[in-house]
Design a protein around this motif. Structure first.
Motif, PDB file in Angstrom:
ATOM      1  N   THR A  17     -48.760  69.768  15.018  1.00 24.75           N
ATOM      2  CA  THR A  17     -49.413  69.147  16.184  1.00 24.75           C
ATOM      3  C   THR A  17     -50.543  68.208  15.774  1.00 24.75           C
ATOM      4  O   THR A  17     -50.640  67.090  16.283  1.00 24.75           O
ATOM      5  CB  THR A  17     -49.972  70.253  17.115  1.00 24.75           C
ATOM      6  N   ALA A  21     -50.629  64.289  16.423  1.00 26.21           N
ATOM      7  CA  ALA A  21     -51.692  63.730  17.274  1.00 26.21           C
ATOM      8  C   ALA A  21     -52.440  62.629  16.544  1.00 26.21           C
ATOM      9  O   ALA A  21     -52.655  61.531  17.079  1.00 26.21           O
ATOM     10  CB  ALA A  21     -52.650  64.839  17.684  1.00 26.21           C
ATOM     11  N   ARG A  25     -51.987  58.552  17.766  1.00 21.54           N
ATOM     12  CA  ARG A  25     -53.067  58.388  18.740  1.00 21.54           C
ATOM     13  C   ARG A  25     -53.050  57.005  19.403  1.00 21.54           C
ATOM     14  O   ARG A  25     -53.299  56.873  20.583  1.00 21.54           O
ATOM     15  CB  ARG A  25     -54.414  58.631  18.057  1.00 21.54           C
ATOM     16  N   SER A  31     -45.545  60.949  23.396  1.00 20.02           N
ATOM     17  CA  SER A  31     -46.433  61.980  23.934  1.00 20.02           C
ATOM     18  C   SER A  31     -46.227  63.263  23.135  1.00 20.02           C
ATOM     19  O   SER A  31     -45.123  63.547  22.664  1.00 20.02           O
ATOM     20  CB  SER A  31     -46.151  62.219  25.410  1.00 20.02           C
ATOM     21  N   VAL A  32     -47.307  64.020  22.960  1.00 14.73           N
ATOM     22  CA  VAL A  32     -47.233  65.279  22.205  1.00 14.73           C
ATOM     23  C   VAL A  32     -47.719  66.411  23.108  1.00 14.73           C
ATOM     24  O   VAL A  32     -48.817  66.342  23.671  1.00 14.73           O
ATOM     25  CB  VAL A  32     -48.109  65.225  20.929  1.00 14.73           C
ATOM     26  N   THR A  33     -46.897  67.428  23.250  1.00 21.06           N
ATOM     27  CA  THR A  33     -47.250  68.613  24.052  1.00 21.06           C
ATOM     28  C   THR A  33     -47.151  69.841  23.155  1.00 21.06           C
ATOM     29  O   THR A  33     -46.185  69.981  22.404  1.00 21.06           O
ATOM     30  CB  THR A  33     -46.273  68.769  25.239  1.00 21.06           C
ATOM     31  N   LEU A  34     -48.160  70.705  23.234  1.00 22.64           N
ATOM     32  CA  LEU A  34     -48.134  71.961  22.477  1.00 22.64           C
ATOM     33  C   LEU A  34     -48.044  73.118  23.466  1.00 22.64           C
ATOM     34  O   LEU A  34     -48.862  73.226  24.386  1.00 22.64           O
ATOM     35  CB  LEU A  34     -49.413  72.085  21.633  1.00 22.64           C
ATOM     36  N   LEU A  65     -58.207  70.542  19.953  1.00 23.36           N
ATOM     37  CA  LEU A  65     -57.384  69.393  20.330  1.00 23.36           C
ATOM     38  C   LEU A  65     -58.064  68.468  21.355  1.00 23.36           C
ATOM     39  O   LEU A  65     -57.450  67.486  21.791  1.00 23.36           O
ATOM     40  CB  LEU A  65     -56.034  69.876  20.862  1.00 23.36           C
ATOM     41  N   THR A  68     -57.701  64.490  21.434  1.00 24.52           N
ATOM     42  CA  THR A  68     -56.587  64.052  20.576  1.00 24.52           C
ATOM     43  C   THR A  68     -55.428  63.475  21.386  1.00 24.52           C
ATOM     44  O   THR A  68     -54.502  62.896  20.817  1.00 24.52           O
ATOM     45  CB  THR A  68     -56.022  65.236  19.756  1.00 24.52           C
ATOM     46  N   VAL A  70     -53.298  65.384  22.959  1.00 26.77           N
ATOM     47  CA  VAL A  70     -52.232  66.398  23.047  1.00 26.77           C
ATOM     48  C   VAL A  70     -52.349  67.140  24.382  1.00 26.77           C
ATOM     49  O   VAL A  70     -53.442  67.531  24.789  1.00 26.77           O
ATOM     50  CB  VAL A  70     -52.358  67.422  21.885  1.00 26.77           C
ATOM     51  N   THR A  71     -51.226  67.331  25.062  1.00 21.52           N
ATOM     52  CA  THR A  71     -51.206  68.133  26.282  1.00 21.52           C
ATOM     53  C   THR A  71     -50.948  69.583  25.897  1.00 21.52           C
ATOM     54  O   THR A  71     -50.000  69.877  25.174  1.00 21.52           O
ATOM     55  CB  THR A  71     -50.074  67.664  27.224  1.00 21.52           C
ATOM     56  N   THR A 367     -57.195  66.314  12.321  1.00 18.27           N
ATOM     57  CA  THR A 367     -57.191  65.585  13.599  1.00 18.27           C
ATOM     58  C   THR A 367     -57.939  64.262  13.460  1.00 18.27           C
ATOM     59  O   THR A 367     -57.671  63.310  14.185  1.00 18.27           O
ATOM     60  CB  THR A 367     -57.853  66.397  14.750  1.00 18.27           C
TER      61      THR A 367
END
Ligand code: FAD
Length: 384
Positions: A17, A21, A25, A31-34, A65, A68, A70-71, A367
């Protein structure tokens, strides 16, 4: 928009992640979701400390996060639908993805021995470890730790040290520390003896009963509390979704860490069956974090039209705590075979603590500085 969803914020999932991210950026097409069961990073490698009554640092994913992009989604993943490219959570939410990173870790393998699931404790989650701590603080008595591998050794030592009123027996097929150089193995077994752990090796556990462990040959070992540490397997989710898995429910990957049956799914950490030239990777943080970094870099390389590179990894140490005041560190060859050099006692304690505390600050650094964390031993001729 290419939707990348990472399942699991353990050592491997968080590594993936933070790299995703940091490196995406400035992109508005990714899109990045964790997704994780809880809002905290569980330091799984310290769960024997939790079982012995210690409280872990409160490491919040939202802090790590923040800023960053990240969702974060909290919830238990209950199903995957690879055809629809959707992940289902326990509150019926569905999360769609284009690329999935599966990093849900593993659980104690209780499948081979009747009663292990129903009557034994395991160190699968923070809550499991806390339940065991409550039980030990209340009852004391006799504790049987089943499994003489690294988790069993660390747990037996920690429990014996922190609950001096308990009688701890470590049961397993092999001698504890059998994979270490002879001197380090002897040191480890002496340390267990000093802590009062009774070691029984060469035993085959046939059944776990509510108040005992039954061995092959009919012997019954009485135990007020049983802890099961006999191996790790993946969650049944992946097989249920039709992904190719091995005999321990780990997702079988190609050389680039993609599922061999579903290449849009990357599998990393304990959840994956990853082959190196010297054999299958065994679950560990030292290998789990690199798998996460590699998956993240491969996904971004693929989105840029490139081919994902082959994952190569070589071990460098085995670190074993023996309570809070003692430890053994065995340096290894890339294939895991022990080298001549080892550390014991205070120096090993300091080394082990430095290594155990490293992941969180490393994620923080990653990050901000996308390049860091992408360096790990590739194994040289052992993986070429
Ligand atoms: C007591 C103990 C001591 C250990 N000591 C060491 C050591 O000294 N050195 C070492 O290298 N390794 C050690 N290990 C092994 C190491 O902890 C694991 O190899 C490592 O945690 C694997 O990382 P991972 O990211 O694959 O999985 P994990 O760290 O287990 O992370 C999985 C994540 O997925 C989440 N999750 C799981 N299921 C779901 C679900 N259905 N829905 C949503 N989220 C879910 C979990 O909450 C967790 O955040 C130890 C393990 C134990 C139990």
């Amino acid at each position: 928009m290419h939707r990348i969803v990472v399942l699991g914020a353990g050592y491997a999932g968080l590594a993936a992640t933070v790299v995703l991210a940091a490196r995406s950026r400035r992109r508005d097409d990714v899109s990045v979701t964790l997704v994780n069961a809880t809002g905290r990073f569980t330091e799984r490698l310290r769960l024997h400390q939790v079982a012995a009554g210690e409280r872990l640092a409160d490491l919040r994913l939202s802090d790590l996060l923040a800023g960053t992009g990240v969702t974060l989604e909290y919830g238990w993943v209950t199903a995957l639908d690879p055809a629809a490219r959707v992940v289902r959570l326990d509150d019926e939410r569905d999360i769609g993805y284009d690329t999935l990173v599966y990093a849900l870790g593993g659980v104690a393998d209780t499948t081979g021995v009747p009663g292990a699931d129903a009557h034994a404790y395991a160190l699968d989650t923070g809550q499991h470890a806390e339940l065991l701590a409550h039980r030990l603080a209340r009852r004391g008595g006799t504790v049987a730790v089943c499994g003489s591998g690294l988790t069993g050794i660390e747990a037996a030592a920690e429990i014996a040290e922190q609950y001096p009123g308990t009688a701890v027996t470590l049961l397993g097929r092999t001698e504890p520390g059998a994979d270490l150089r002879p001197a380090a193995g002897r040191y480890l077994r002496d340390a267990l003896r000093r802590l009062g752990v009774r070691v029984r090796t060469g035993v085959e556990i046939r059944k776990v009963l509510p108040d005992a462990v039954a061995l092959a040959g009919g012997e019954i070992v009485p135990a007020d509390t049983v802890l099961w540490t006999g191996g790790v397997r993946g969650l049944p989710l992946a097989a249920a979704a039709g992904l190719a898995v091995d005999g321990a429910d780990r997702i079988v990957t190609d050389a680039a860490l993609r599922s061999v049956s579903h290449p849009e799914v990357y599998a990393i950490g304990d959840a994956a069956a990853i082959e190196q030239r010297y054999g299958l990777l065994h679950g560990s943080c030292q290998s789990g974090m690199p798998t996460g970094v590699h998956a993240a870099r491969s996904i971004l390389a693929t989105l840029a039209g490139g081919e994902p590179p082959r994952f190569r990894f070589g071990y460098y140490h085995t670190t074993i705590s023996l309570g809070r005041a003692d430890a053994v560190v065995q340096f290894t060859r890339p294939d895991g075979a022990p080298r001549r050099l080892s550390l014991t006692g205070r120096l090993a304690v300091r080394y082990k603590e430095t290594v155990s505390a490293a992941p969180w600050p490393t994620y923080r650094r990653m990050t901000r500085l996308p390049g860091t964390g992408s360096i790990w031993p590739r194994g040289g001729r052992f993986t070429r």
